[in-house]
Design a protein around this motif. Structure first.
Motif, PDB file in Angstrom:
ATOM      1  N   ILE A 210       0.831  -1.215   0.000  1.00  0.00           N
ATOM      2  CA  ILE A 210       0.000   0.000   0.000  1.00  0.00           C
ATOM      3  C   ILE A 210       0.864   1.262   0.000  1.00  0.00           C
ATOM      4  CG2 ILE A 210      -1.647   1.359   1.392  1.00  0.00           C
ATOM      5  CD1 ILE A 210      -3.021  -1.292   2.107  1.00  0.00           C
ATOM      6  N   SER A 211       1.966   1.228   0.762  1.00  0.00           N
ATOM      7  CA  SER A 211       2.845   2.413   0.807  1.00  0.00           C
ATOM      8  C   SER A 211       3.443   2.696  -0.574  1.00  0.00           C
ATOM      9  CB  SER A 211       3.963   2.211   1.830  1.00  0.00           C
ATOM     10  OG  SER A 211       4.742   1.076   1.472  1.00  0.00           O
ATOM     11  N   ASP A 212       3.716   1.589  -1.335  1.00  0.00           N
ATOM     12  CA  ASP A 212       4.229   1.799  -2.707  1.00  0.00           C
ATOM     13  C   ASP A 212       3.160   2.446  -3.594  1.00  0.00           C
ATOM     14  OD1 ASP A 212       6.656   0.733  -2.038  1.00  0.00           O
ATOM     15  OD2 ASP A 212       6.170  -1.286  -2.769  1.00  0.00           O
ATOM     16  N   LEU A 213       1.889   1.986  -3.340  1.00  0.00           N
ATOM     17  CA  LEU A 213       0.798   2.599  -4.119  1.00  0.00           C
ATOM     18  C   LEU A 213       0.678   4.083  -3.805  1.00  0.00           C
ATOM     19  CD1 LEU A 213      -1.945  -0.159  -3.713  1.00  0.00           C
ATOM     20  CD2 LEU A 213      -0.866   0.533  -5.855  1.00  0.00           C
ATOM     21  N   ASP A 214       0.838   4.421  -2.532  1.00  0.00           N
ATOM     22  CA  ASP A 214       0.784   5.835  -2.130  1.00  0.00           C
ATOM     23  C   ASP A 214       1.932   6.614  -2.790  1.00  0.00           C
ATOM     24  OD1 ASP A 214      -1.453   5.588  -0.584  1.00  0.00           O
ATOM     25  OD2 ASP A 214      -0.347   5.207   1.294  1.00  0.00           O
ATOM     26  N   ALA A 215       3.103   5.974  -2.764  1.00  0.00           N
ATOM     27  CA  ALA A 215       4.279   6.663  -3.347  1.00  0.00           C
ATOM     28  C   ALA A 215       4.058   6.921  -4.844  1.00  0.00           C
ATOM     29  CB  ALA A 215       5.538   5.821  -3.132  1.00  0.00           C
ATOM     30  N   ALA A 216       3.497   5.914  -5.528  1.00  0.00           N
ATOM     31  CA  ALA A 216       3.246   6.064  -6.971  1.00  0.00           C
ATOM     32  C   ALA A 216       2.206   7.161  -7.215  1.00  0.00           C
ATOM     33  CB  ALA A 216       2.760   4.735  -7.565  1.00  0.00           C
ATOM     34  N   PHE A 217       1.165   7.122  -6.366  1.00  0.00           N
ATOM     35  CA  PHE A 217       0.128   8.149  -6.507  1.00  0.00           C
ATOM     36  C   PHE A 217       0.722   9.546  -6.315  1.00  0.00           C
ATOM     37  CE2 PHE A 217      -3.004  10.959  -4.543  1.00  0.00           C
ATOM     38  CZ  PHE A 217      -4.043  10.894  -5.461  1.00  0.00           C
ATOM     39  N   ASN A 218       1.549   9.663  -5.234  1.00  0.00           N
ATOM     40  CA  ASN A 218       2.159  10.974  -4.955  1.00  0.00           C
ATOM     41  C   ASN A 218       3.094  11.412  -6.094  1.00  0.00           C
ATOM     42  OD1 ASN A 218       0.818  11.185  -2.549  1.00  0.00           O
ATOM     43  ND2 ASN A 218       2.485  10.239  -1.353  1.00  0.00           N
ATOM     44  N   HIS A 219       3.819  10.414  -6.631  1.00  0.00           N
ATOM     45  CA  HIS A 219       4.752  10.724  -7.725  1.00  0.00           C
ATOM     46  C   HIS A 219       3.990  11.270  -8.942  1.00  0.00           C
ATOM     47  CE1 HIS A 219       8.348  10.403 -10.174  1.00  0.00           C
ATOM     48  NE2 HIS A 219       7.671   9.710 -11.078  1.00  0.00           N
ATOM     49  N   LEU A 220       2.900  10.584  -9.257  1.00  0.00           N
ATOM     50  CA  LEU A 220       2.105  11.034 -10.416  1.00  0.00           C
ATOM     51  C   LEU A 220       1.457  12.393 -10.134  1.00  0.00           C
ATOM     52  CD1 LEU A 220       0.444   7.634 -11.340  1.00  0.00           C
ATOM     53  CD2 LEU A 220       1.997   8.956 -12.785  1.00  0.00           C
ATOM     54  N   THR A 221       1.014  12.576  -8.876  1.00  0.00           N
ATOM     55  CA  THR A 221       0.411  13.857  -8.510  1.00  0.00           C
ATOM     56  C   THR A 221       1.426  14.989  -8.647  1.00  0.00           C
ATOM     57  OG1 THR A 221      -1.043  12.708  -6.963  1.00  0.00           O
ATOM     58  CG2 THR A 221      -0.823  15.102  -6.690  1.00  0.00           C
ATOM     59  N   SER A 222       2.673  14.684  -8.237  1.00  0.00           N
ATOM     60  CA  SER A 222       3.696  15.734  -8.345  1.00  0.00           C
ATOM     61  C   SER A 222       3.949  16.097  -9.808  1.00  0.00           C
ATOM     62  CB  SER A 222       4.991  15.293  -7.667  1.00  0.00           C
ATOM     63  OG  SER A 222       5.676  14.346  -8.469  1.00  0.00           O
ATOM     64  N   TRP A 223       3.866  15.109 -10.700  1.00  0.00           N
ATOM     65  CA  TRP A 223       4.025  15.401 -12.133  1.00  0.00           C
ATOM     66  C   TRP A 223       2.844  16.203 -12.668  1.00  0.00           C
ATOM     67  CZ3 TRP A 223       7.811  15.695 -15.379  1.00  0.00           C
ATOM     68  CH2 TRP A 223       9.027  15.063 -15.079  1.00  0.00           C
ATOM     69  N   ARG A 224       1.691  15.897 -12.105  1.00  0.00           N
ATOM     70  CA  ARG A 224       0.508  16.645 -12.523  1.00  0.00           C
ATOM     71  C   ARG A 224       0.642  18.116 -12.111  1.00  0.00           C
ATOM     72  NH1 ARG A 224      -5.693  15.590 -10.825  1.00  0.00           N
ATOM     73  NH2 ARG A 224      -6.537  16.981 -12.418  1.00  0.00           N
ATOM     74  N   GLN A 225       1.238  18.268 -10.896  1.00  0.00           N
ATOM     75  CA  GLN A 225       1.459  19.648 -10.440  1.00  0.00           C
ATOM     76  C   GLN A 225       2.450  20.372 -11.359  1.00  0.00           C
ATOM     77  OE1 GLN A 225       2.689  19.025  -6.407  1.00  0.00           O
ATOM     78  NE2 GLN A 225       0.591  19.213  -5.605  1.00  0.00           N
ATOM     79  N   ARG A 226       3.479  19.615 -11.763  1.00  0.00           N
ATOM     80  CA  ARG A 226       4.451  20.237 -12.686  1.00  0.00           C
ATOM     81  C   ARG A 226       3.787  20.692 -13.974  1.00  0.00           C
ATOM     82  NH1 ARG A 226      10.157  17.027 -12.942  1.00  0.00           N
ATOM     83  NH2 ARG A 226      10.141  16.169 -10.837  1.00  0.00           N
TER      84      ARG A 226
END
Lengths: 293, 458
Positions: A210-226
């Motif tokens: 689950i923590s990996d899923l969170d990390a992936a979600f956060n990573h994609l969110t950060s790209w969305r912010q970019r």
């Protein structure tokens, strides 16, 4: 020499010269009225013409930037949609993982969950190979080929295309998919690991993932912010270009365009002057004393 | 003194009034004749005779018919005529050359170069996109074609100006001979033939309009005509002017003692104006050549650093093979690139990804770098040239207008001295008509007295 002696010849010459000068000025005023331009040749004002052309060049630059902005905004919008879909995939994956980690479900239920996760993997693959027209958004400079193959190996370029949106501002019109989907976290692997753990009916591993899923979600969110940031910069450039363009057009018009009221008034004055000069002049040219003999 | 003397005196009065009426009539008839100098009759007492201790008048005699003329004003007018024609002629040619640089109403060179950079900027949207590349090729080709056609048109204009110079020189040599012939006739008339003097003034003025000359009058009545410090007409001898043309340059010579002496620096009038304009156009062409050389270097060097779709280094972007008198005449966009747009080397890497536009990016940045003479950009160099062309034409126009004012003042001054005032001539006619009528009456009274005397002795 007697400089006070006036002859019919000198009056005639004065009349001819005056007519020529007034005609020339009338012609110039008429040309200005018809074209709407006070400068029609470089010699009308060499410095002003050079400035006007420089301004026109800058106005055209802004138009090109505007065209590029439109294209860039389309990319940003499409990339944002794709990354939003990717985030939704991980949201759903986390919901499945939380359920799968629960002791409430049995192997059959987890197998069903694994099927859904497999479909999420396919969806993510489709998102990662999203296109705008013929261009793959996440393939970097190699945007004419899919970013990822069937095994999720990155096929694209790590260099990204950029387009000019202002004199010194460039914005991305493509992304390096290996950074977005396989950067600090490999989004494909995270989903594949979850599918494997669910198929293996292993709630502990599912929970650990689950923590990996969170990390992936956060990573994609950060790209969305970019992407959002770049979109803001692009919109800002568009607004700035619009303002600059308005100022440049005003300055250009000040240099080149006529003041219509002033031009028409001047034309009318010149025409009246011409009529008056011809009337007075033609009376002066004839020898009046002869009429009395 | 007797009746016969009175008859003689009255007859002299009739004759004087008749000559004066002729002069006034001639003045009225020539009131609008270009170059005509009004005539006036100079009258004086006839020599008196002494009878005893008394002196008696014998009437009036015509001492001469004067031509109203001031050599100082005439020389000024001739000089001003040459200056005005020179300025006007220069402006006329520069006005034509300016048309090729006109960028106000239609797209000219600076705007078209801007179009090249704009198309490159647009290509950053997708460096591999065929339609965007086609736009780049089209704008580059259109710009290069415009540069070469501008250069060719300017060279054509130079050729036409040189042809016109040849025609003018032919007339000039005929006019020089005419003045020498008129000098011969004036010397023969001992300087008294007013009509010949007027004709010679007209010829000198026309010569000044063509090449800008000065003159002075000799004691024998002949006019010496000078071009700068060189004599063109000396008495009854006229010299010949010749011209030698090379590309964009014309040199003038006067034949002296079977040799040729250069007079290019002395040439004024319309031909001098054309010569000055020719030099200026040559300067524009030189500037255009330099621009072409620098633009080609800038584009070609940068394009060579990039790679095309097949990973090959970029070919020359622009080419100028020479062949004409100026490099700019042969300026073209590389036909290979026009035929195959995959040869555009927009990529910085030989791997040639579709979106690799790193070299394209550097090419766009060339728009503002100061790679041209004077640390100017390409557009800046063209705008400088356009300003130079415009300033030259504007300056020539100002000079034309100023010279026209000076010439007009001098023409007014000449008119005040030599021109015919119809009111004045009408007054003269009335005055001389009255003199004629009075003399006629005196003649009649004398006749009656004579008849009375004859009747007394019959």
């Amino acid at each position: 020499m007697n400089i006070y002696r006036t002859t019919q010849g000198s009056m005639s010459r004065l009349l001819t010269n005056t007519a020529s000068r007034l005609n020339s000025e009338i012609r110039r005023a008429e040309t200005q009225a018809i074209t709407g331009l006070k400068l029609s040749r470089p010699s009308d004002g060499p410095a002003d013409v050079a400035s006007a052309l420089k301004l026109r060049g800058l106005i055209e630059d802004q138009a090109e930037y505007d065209s590029n902005v439109t294209r860039a905004l389309s990319f940003h919008s499409r990339a944002d949609d794709a990354l939003s879909q990717a985030s939704e995939i991980f949201k759903r994956a986390k919901e499945i993982a939380v359920a799968g980690a629960s002791e409430t479900y049995d192997a059959t239920s987890r197998a069903a969950m694994a099927v859904e996760v497999a479909s999420l993997v396919e969806n993510l693959s489709a998102v990662a190979n999203s296109r705008m027209g013929e261009r793959y958004l996440f393939a970097g400079n190699d945007y004419d080929e899919p970013a990822f193959d069937a095994a999720f190996a990155y096929q694209g370029s790590t260099d990204t295309p950029e387009t000019q949106i202002a004199v010194t501002t460039w914005t991305r019109t493509g992304m390096d998919g290996s950074e977005v989907f396989q950067g600090s976290v490999d989004a494909f692997s995270v989903l594949q690991d979850l599918e494997t753990a669910l198929l293996a009916n292993d709630p502990a591993t599912v929970s650990a993932g689950i923590s990996d899923l969170d990390a992936a979600f956060n990573h994609l969110t950060s790209w969305r912010q970019r992407v959002g940031n770049e979109e803001n910069i692009t919109l800002d450039a568009e607004e700035t270009a619009g303002n600059i363009s308005t100022i440049l057009k005003d300055e250009f018009n000040n240099l080149v365009a006529i003041d219509e009221a002033e031009t028409y008034t001047r034309l009318s004055e010149l025409q009246q002057s011409y009529t008056a000069a011809m009337t007075v002049g033609s009376a002066s040219v004839s020898g009046r004393l002869f009429d009395l003999i | 003194m007797g009746i016969l003397s009175t008859l003689s005196s009255a007859r002299s009065g009739l004759n004087a009034a008749s000559v004066a009426l002729d002069a006034a009539s001639n003045n009225v008839s020539n009131a609008s004749t270009e170059g005509y100098s009004r005539r006036s009759v100079r009258l004086e007492n006839s020599d008196p005779i002494q009878i005893g201790s008394n002196w008696r008048g014998t009437g009036v005699s015509v001492a001469g018919v004067d031509r109203a003329y001031d050599v100082f004003v005439s020389r000024q007018l001739v000089a001003s005529t040459g200056d005005q024609a020179e300025a006007e002629s220069e402006y006329g040619v520069l006005y034509l050359s300016e048309s090729w640089f006109n960028d106000v109403e239609i797209d000219g060179l600076p705007t078209m170069l801007q179009g090249v950079y704009d198309s490159l900027t647009q290509a950053t949207q997708d460096p591999s996109d065929e339609s965007l590349r086609r736009e780049v090729a089209t704008s580059s080709n259109t710009f290069a074609t415009r540069v070469s056609s501008t250069a060719e048109s300017l060279v054509d204009l130079q050729d036409q100006v040189q042809d016109r110079m040849d025609g003018e020189l032919s007339e000039v040599n005929q006019r020089i001979q005419n003045i020498a012939d008129l000098n011969k006739a004036v010397i023969a008339s001992q300087g008294n033939a007013a009509d010949l003097l007027d004709q010679r003034d007209i010829q000198i003025s026309a010569l000044a309009e063509q090449i800008g000359v000065d003159f002075h009058l000799e004691e024998d009545g002949s006019a010496t005509v000078l071009l700068g410090g060189h004599t063109l007409v000396n008495g009854i001898e006229g010299r010949t002017l010749s011209v030698q043309h090379s590309a964009g340059e014309s040199s003038f010579f006067v034949s002296i003692d079977d040799g040729l002496t250069g007079v290019s620096g002395e040439m004024g009038g319309a031909v001098g104006g054309m010569s000055t304009a020719l030099d200026r156009i040559e300067g524009y062409l030189d500037d255009l050549d330099l621009f072409v050389e620098e633009l080609s270097t800038q584009f070609n060097d940068q394009h060579a650093l990039g790679f095309d779709a097949s990973g090959t280094a970029g070919q020359e972007w622009f080419q100028a093979a020479g062949g004409g008198s100026h490099l700019a005449e042969s300026f073209v966009f590389n036909q290979n690139l026009l035929d195959d747009m995959d040869l555009f080397a927009f990529a910085a890497n030989a791997s040639a990804s579709a979106g690799d536009g790193e070299n394209l990016r550097v090419m766009i940045e060339m728009e503002t770098d100061g790679a041209f003479t004077g640390s100017k950009s390409g557009e800046g160099a063209l705008l400088s040239l356009l300003s130079e062309v415009g300033e030259d034409a504007a300056s020539a126009l100002r000079s034309t207008e100023q010279q026209a004012v000076v010439l007009n003042d001098l023409q007014g001054l000449r008119d005040s001295i030599s021109g015919v005032d119809l009111d004045e001539e009408a007054a003269n006619l009335i005055e001389f008509q009255a003199s004629y009528q009075a003399a006629a009456k005196v003649l009649r009274v004398s006749g009656e007295l004579f008849d009375t005397l004859m009747d007394a002795v019959r």
